[in-house]
Design an enzyme around this catalytic site. Structure first.
Site, PDB file in Angstrom:
ATOM      1  N   CYS A  47       0.843  -1.189   0.000  1.00 54.08           N
ATOM      2  CA  CYS A  47       0.000   0.000   0.000  1.00 54.08           C
ATOM      3  C   CYS A  47       0.883   1.247   0.000  1.00 54.08           C
ATOM      4  O   CYS A  47       1.800   1.363   0.821  1.00 54.08           O
ATOM      5  CB  CYS A  47      -0.898  -0.006   1.230  1.00 54.08           C
ATOM      6  SG  CYS A  47      -1.944   1.456   1.368  1.00 54.08           S
ATOM      7  N   CYS A  96      -7.422  -1.182   1.360  1.00 55.75           N
ATOM      8  CA  CYS A  96      -6.370  -1.674   2.238  1.00 55.75           C
ATOM      9  C   CYS A  96      -6.976  -1.889   3.621  1.00 55.75           C
ATOM     10  O   CYS A  96      -7.623  -0.989   4.172  1.00 55.75           O
ATOM     11  CB  CYS A  96      -5.222  -0.661   2.312  1.00 55.75           C
ATOM     12  SG  CYS A  96      -3.962  -1.081   3.539  1.00 55.75           S
ATOM     13  N   CYS A  99      -5.339   0.807   6.316  1.00 58.61           N
ATOM     14  CA  CYS A  99      -5.546   2.265   6.329  1.00 58.61           C
ATOM     15  C   CYS A  99      -6.764   2.713   5.530  1.00 58.61           C
ATOM     16  O   CYS A  99      -6.982   3.911   5.370  1.00 58.61           O
ATOM     17  CB  CYS A  99      -4.295   2.982   5.837  1.00 58.61           C
ATOM     18  SG  CYS A  99      -4.001   2.768   4.058  1.00 58.61           S
ATOM     19  N   CYS A 119      -8.587  -5.811  -9.774  1.00 57.01           N
ATOM     20  CA  CYS A 119      -8.155  -4.787 -10.716  1.00 57.01           C
ATOM     21  C   CYS A 119      -7.768  -3.547  -9.893  1.00 57.01           C
ATOM     22  O   CYS A 119      -8.632  -2.816  -9.418  1.00 57.01           O
ATOM     23  CB  CYS A 119      -9.299  -4.488 -11.676  1.00 57.01           C
ATOM     24  SG  CYS A 119      -8.854  -3.407 -13.031  1.00 57.01           S
TER      25      CYS A 119
END
Length: 133
Positions: A47, A96, A99, A119
């Site tokens: 991330c 994510c 976060c 995707c």
């Protein structure tokens, strides 16, 4: 359970590029074929906001869509999925888990073994190549 990282909007703006901020914090989408230029090496996609491991490069495939695509996350706790009914479509948004950064969407038209296509926006991730040591 994943420990959440929470920052103010100003903190995210200061940390991220304009595109990464738009994509991850405002649920934007980058143009196709702008950020799928990662090396074809072993490693992990993380991330861009919190550096959490998201997708193993071994699960990446060429979907032809212009966005990095994977058939599964790195582990069961890496991402969260939520219903997204925006843009007059019914999709599943991928965030994510650490976060809440918007990463992209998952579809049921991917390859085996899962049949899924995660995707993702390339601007939402960084790539860390595996060391051969």
């Amino acid at each position: 359970m994943v420990d959440k990282i929470v920052k103010s909007d100003a903190e995210w703006r200061a940390q991220l590029s304009d595109l990464a901020y738009k994509v991850t914090r405002k649920a934007g989408t980058e143009r196709a074929f702008t950020n799928d230029n990662y090396p074809k090496a072993a490693g992990m996609f993380h991330c861009v906001c919190c550096d959490a491991p998201l997708f193993d490069a071994n699960a990446k495939f060429d979907s032809g869509t212009g966005w990095p695509s994977f058939y599964q996350p790195a582990n069961g706790d890496a991402v969260e999925e939520h219903e997204d009914n925006g843009w007059f479509m019914r999709r599943t948004e991928v965030l994510c888990a650490r976060c809440d950064a918007h990463l992209g969407h998952v579809f049921n038209d991917g390859p085996q073994p899962t049949g899924l296509r995660y995707c993702m926006n390339g601007a939402a991730m960084t790539f860390q190549q595996e060391n051969d040591d």
